[in-house]
Design a protein around this motif. Structure first.
Motif, PDB file in Angstrom:
ATOM      1  N   PRO A  91       0.766  -1.243   0.000  1.00  0.00           N
ATOM      2  CA  PRO A  91       0.000   0.000   0.000  1.00  0.00           C
ATOM      3  C   PRO A  91       0.805   1.306   0.000  1.00  0.00           C
ATOM      4  O   PRO A  91       0.202   2.367   0.159  1.00  0.00           O
ATOM      5  N   LEU A  92       2.111   1.239  -0.156  1.00  0.00           N
ATOM      6  CA  LEU A  92       2.928   2.447   0.042  1.00  0.00           C
ATOM      7  C   LEU A  92       3.612   2.911  -1.236  1.00  0.00           C
ATOM      8  O   LEU A  92       4.255   2.124  -1.924  1.00  0.00           O
ATOM      9  N   VAL A  93       3.477   4.202  -1.531  1.00  0.00           N
ATOM     10  CA  VAL A  93       4.073   4.792  -2.736  1.00  0.00           C
ATOM     11  C   VAL A  93       5.594   4.708  -2.693  1.00  0.00           C
ATOM     12  O   VAL A  93       6.233   4.216  -3.636  1.00  0.00           O
ATOM     13  N   ARG A  94       6.190   5.158  -1.616  1.00  0.00           N
ATOM     14  CA  ARG A  94       7.658   5.220  -1.561  1.00  0.00           C
ATOM     15  C   ARG A  94       8.283   3.825  -1.573  1.00  0.00           C
ATOM     16  O   ARG A  94       9.319   3.611  -2.187  1.00  0.00           O
ATOM     17  N   LEU A  95       7.639   2.866  -0.923  1.00  0.00           N
ATOM     18  CA  LEU A  95       8.147   1.502  -0.938  1.00  0.00           C
ATOM     19  C   LEU A  95       8.069   0.900  -2.341  1.00  0.00           C
ATOM     20  O   LEU A  95       8.899   0.065  -2.719  1.00  0.00           O
ATOM     21  N   SER A  96       7.094   1.349  -3.140  1.00  0.00           N
ATOM     22  CA  SER A  96       6.963   0.805  -4.497  1.00  0.00           C
ATOM     23  C   SER A  96       8.147   1.173  -5.380  1.00  0.00           C
ATOM     24  O   SER A  96       8.448   0.466  -6.344  1.00  0.00           O
ATOM     25  N   TYR A  97       8.835   2.260  -5.064  1.00  0.00           N
ATOM     26  CA  TYR A  97      10.059   2.615  -5.803  1.00  0.00           C
ATOM     27  C   TYR A  97      11.182   1.625  -5.480  1.00  0.00           C
ATOM     28  O   TYR A  97      12.022   1.330  -6.325  1.00  0.00           O
ATOM     29  N   LYS A  98      11.191   1.123  -4.260  1.00  0.00           N
ATOM     30  CA  LYS A  98      12.221   0.165  -3.848  1.00  0.00           C
ATOM     31  C   LYS A  98      11.872  -1.260  -4.285  1.00  0.00           C
ATOM     32  O   LYS A  98      12.752  -2.056  -4.582  1.00  0.00           O
ATOM     33  N   LEU A  99      10.565  -1.560  -4.292  1.00  0.00           N
ATOM     34  CA  LEU A  99      10.112  -2.919  -4.591  1.00  0.00           C
ATOM     35  C   LEU A  99       9.058  -2.903  -5.697  1.00  0.00           C
ATOM     36  O   LEU A  99       7.894  -3.291  -5.488  1.00  0.00           O
ATOM     37  N   PRO A 100       9.419  -2.473  -6.897  1.00  0.00           N
ATOM     38  CA  PRO A 100       8.412  -2.371  -7.964  1.00  0.00           C
ATOM     39  C   PRO A 100       7.825  -3.714  -8.377  1.00  0.00           C
ATOM     40  O   PRO A 100       6.611  -3.823  -8.581  1.00  0.00           O
ATOM     41  N   LEU A 101       8.658  -4.748  -8.498  1.00  0.00           N
ATOM     42  CA  LEU A 101       8.144  -6.043  -8.935  1.00  0.00           C
ATOM     43  C   LEU A 101       7.208  -6.645  -7.897  1.00  0.00           C
ATOM     44  O   LEU A 101       6.153  -7.198  -8.234  1.00  0.00           O
ATOM     45  N   GLU A 102       7.578  -6.541  -6.619  1.00  0.00           N
ATOM     46  CA  GLU A 102       6.706  -7.039  -5.561  1.00  0.00           C
ATOM     47  C   GLU A 102       5.385  -6.277  -5.545  1.00  0.00           C
ATOM     48  O   GLU A 102       4.313  -6.856  -5.349  1.00  0.00           O
ATOM     49  N   THR A 103       5.464  -4.967  -5.777  1.00  0.00           N
ATOM     50  CA  THR A 103       4.258  -4.143  -5.809  1.00  0.00           C
ATOM     51  C   THR A 103       3.322  -4.571  -6.929  1.00  0.00           C
ATOM     52  O   THR A 103       2.118  -4.769  -6.717  1.00  0.00           O
ATOM     53  N   PHE A 104       3.855  -4.756  -8.141  1.00  0.00           N
ATOM     54  CA  PHE A 104       3.019  -5.167  -9.261  1.00  0.00           C
ATOM     55  C   PHE A 104       2.501  -6.597  -9.068  1.00  0.00           C
ATOM     56  O   PHE A 104       1.338  -6.888  -9.357  1.00  0.00           O
ATOM     57  N   ASN A 105       3.362  -7.495  -8.599  1.00  0.00           N
ATOM     58  CA  ASN A 105       2.937  -8.875  -8.393  1.00  0.00           C
ATOM     59  C   ASN A 105       1.795  -8.970  -7.383  1.00  0.00           C
ATOM     60  O   ASN A 105       0.826  -9.705  -7.577  1.00  0.00           O
ATOM     61  N   THR A 106       1.941  -8.225  -6.288  1.00  0.00           N
ATOM     62  CA  THR A 106       0.924  -8.268  -5.240  1.00  0.00           C
ATOM     63  C   THR A 106      -0.361  -7.572  -5.675  1.00  0.00           C
ATOM     64  O   THR A 106      -1.461  -8.129  -5.557  1.00  0.00           O
ATOM     65  N   ASN A 107      -0.229  -6.352  -6.164  1.00  0.00           N
ATOM     66  CA  ASN A 107      -1.408  -5.526  -6.422  1.00  0.00           C
ATOM     67  C   ASN A 107      -2.142  -5.889  -7.712  1.00  0.00           C
ATOM     68  O   ASN A 107      -3.358  -5.677  -7.799  1.00  0.00           O
ATOM     69  N   VAL A 108      -1.421  -6.410  -8.701  1.00  0.00           N
ATOM     70  CA  VAL A 108      -2.066  -6.754  -9.969  1.00  0.00           C
ATOM     71  C   VAL A 108      -2.378  -8.249 -10.038  1.00  0.00           C
ATOM     72  O   VAL A 108      -3.545  -8.653 -10.096  1.00  0.00           O
ATOM     73  N   MET A 109      -1.346  -9.077  -9.983  1.00  0.00           N
ATOM     74  CA  MET A 109      -1.590 -10.523 -10.059  1.00  0.00           C
ATOM     75  C   MET A 109      -2.309 -11.041  -8.812  1.00  0.00           C
ATOM     76  O   MET A 109      -3.117 -11.965  -8.895  1.00  0.00           O
ATOM     77  N   GLY A 110      -2.039 -10.425  -7.661  1.00  0.00           N
ATOM     78  CA  GLY A 110      -2.766 -10.810  -6.453  1.00  0.00           C
ATOM     79  C   GLY A 110      -4.255 -10.566  -6.609  1.00  0.00           C
ATOM     80  O   GLY A 110      -5.085 -11.393  -6.204  1.00  0.00           O
ATOM     81  N   THR A 111      -4.618  -9.430  -7.210  1.00  0.00           N
ATOM     82  CA  THR A 111      -6.025  -9.128  -7.472  1.00  0.00           C
ATOM     83  C   THR A 111      -6.627 -10.142  -8.439  1.00  0.00           C
ATOM     84  O   THR A 111      -7.746 -10.637  -8.237  1.00  0.00           O
ATOM     85  N   ALA A 112      -5.888 -10.487  -9.487  1.00  0.00           N
ATOM     86  CA  ALA A 112      -6.362 -11.486 -10.442  1.00  0.00           C
ATOM     87  C   ALA A 112      -6.565 -12.841  -9.754  1.00  0.00           C
ATOM     88  O   ALA A 112      -7.545 -13.551 -10.027  1.00  0.00           O
TER      89      ALA A 112
END
Length: 367
Positions: A91-112
């Protein structure tokens, strides 16, 4: 309490993903008071202290990852939920800069993964995917974004939330199409986009209220990164009332509500970070802060506003606590926790409901 929202949640099997998080823990607490049978599916809490473990709700709690398809499907098969509130996310903007792949995997594929589990389920009748106001392609407009504005996102977090909305729309059109509702399927799907939420029990990093409470407790000065950034601030209970109202409509098989919805404050809630800090200082004199002049911080939007006229007109939803009262209640929660060792979450839910009843909001009127 169990007559609120037309009593729709009493004895219902409700699955909340992300139940150990800030919003998820408040939602879980409220659902229990409505008489729901709740199961949570989430990673373990990341902070100490954390709201979920302080509440210790009497629910079935599965500690697992929404990217773990096997465990996720098993949870659906075992519990057989009737409605799913999907909040699990990075859920964090600044953390997404450090962990972009984890962010996309969780928020996009996790939703799917969650939507696919719903598609496989024989019990699910309603799904609400909670995303973010940051899902929109932010052009720093002065007016609010409407539900039919383009998805986008500068940073990985915002982009991932825009993608999650597209995934939701795709599943709604492809597998849960309204034209085939109650013919080929029995599931109604909606998404909810809320502004910046604040309230007691949030200790996540890089959130202004949590940061200022932490610095106050440690007797240090908080560094304010973007003092002039404007956000639609609201108490966590305000969007949660919107989610619960939306869930009520879906469970009542009202097809017109299977859509995207904004839940944000009135115009007085769109104020700057510095104004928020000043209001907290007004309620708790102990706070100490200074403006940070570091220009190397990652990009964060300066202006963001939601147009919530659709929710107000069609759902009959509106905020209960105005901005100053939101700050007062939030600060009071932390003061009670740190100075009196007292947890007032349930007390504040009752206070919120009492004002909603006084305001004659449809979801709160029981007779």
């Amino acid at each position: 309490m169990d007559k609120l929202f037309c009593g729709i949640y009493k004895n219902r099997r409700v699955l909340v993903t992300g139940h150990t998080g800030f919003k998820g823990s408040w939602l879980t607490c409220w659902l229990l008071s409505l008489g729901a049978n709740v199961m949570g599916y989430s990673l373990a809490p990341e902070t100490n202290p954390n709201h979920f473990m302080l509440l210790a709700p009497d629910i079935k709690s599965v500690i697992s990852d929404i990217r773990d398809v096997k465990n996720l499907n098993k949870a659906f098969e075992d519990f057989k939920p009737e409605i799913v509130f999907h909040l699990a996310a990075q859920p964090l903007v600044r953390l997404s800069y450090k962990l972009p792949l984890e962010t996309f995997n969780t928020n996009v594929m996790g939703t799917a993964n969650v939507l696919e589990a719903c598609r496989r389920s024989d019990s699910v009748r309603a799904v609400i995917n909670i995303t973010s106001d940051k899902c929109y392609e932010n052009r720093e407009w002065l007016w609010g974004y409407r539900e039919n504005d383009p998805m986008g996102g500068h940073d990985p977090y915002s982009a991932s939330k825009g993608c999650a909305e597209l995934v939701t729309a795709s599943y709604r059109n492809s597998f849960f199409n309204l034209n085939s509702f109650n013919k080929k399927h029995k599931i109604l799907v909606a998404s909810a986009r809320a502004g910046n939420v604040i309230g007691g029990g949030d200790w996540a990093k890089d959130r202004i209220v949590a940061d200022i409470i932490r610095s106050t407790h440690k007797d240090t000065a908080l560094k304010i990164r973007n003092p002039n950034a404007t956000r639609p601030w609201q108490h966590v209970l305000d969007p949660l009332s919107g989610y619960l109202l939306l869930g009520q409509k879906l469970l009542q098989e009202k097809e017109e509500f299977a859509d995207a919805w904004n839940f944000g404050p009135n115009d007085d809630g769109n104020i700057t970070v510095l104004e928020i800090v000043s209001l907290i200082e007004k309620a708790w004199k102990k706070i100490n802060y200074k403006i940070e002049t570091n220009t190397n911080n990652p990009h964060e939007a300066i202006s963001l506003k939601l147009d919530c006229s659709k929710a107000r007109t069609k759902l009959g939803w509106r905020n209960v606590w105005e901005t100053e009262l939101t700050i007062e209640k939030t600060t009071q929660w932390y003061q009670c926790f740190y100075e009196q060792k007292k947890l007032i979450t349930n007390i504040q839910i009752k206070e919120y409901i009492k004002k909603a009843i006084n305001n004659r909001l449809a979801w709160a009127v029981t007779s």
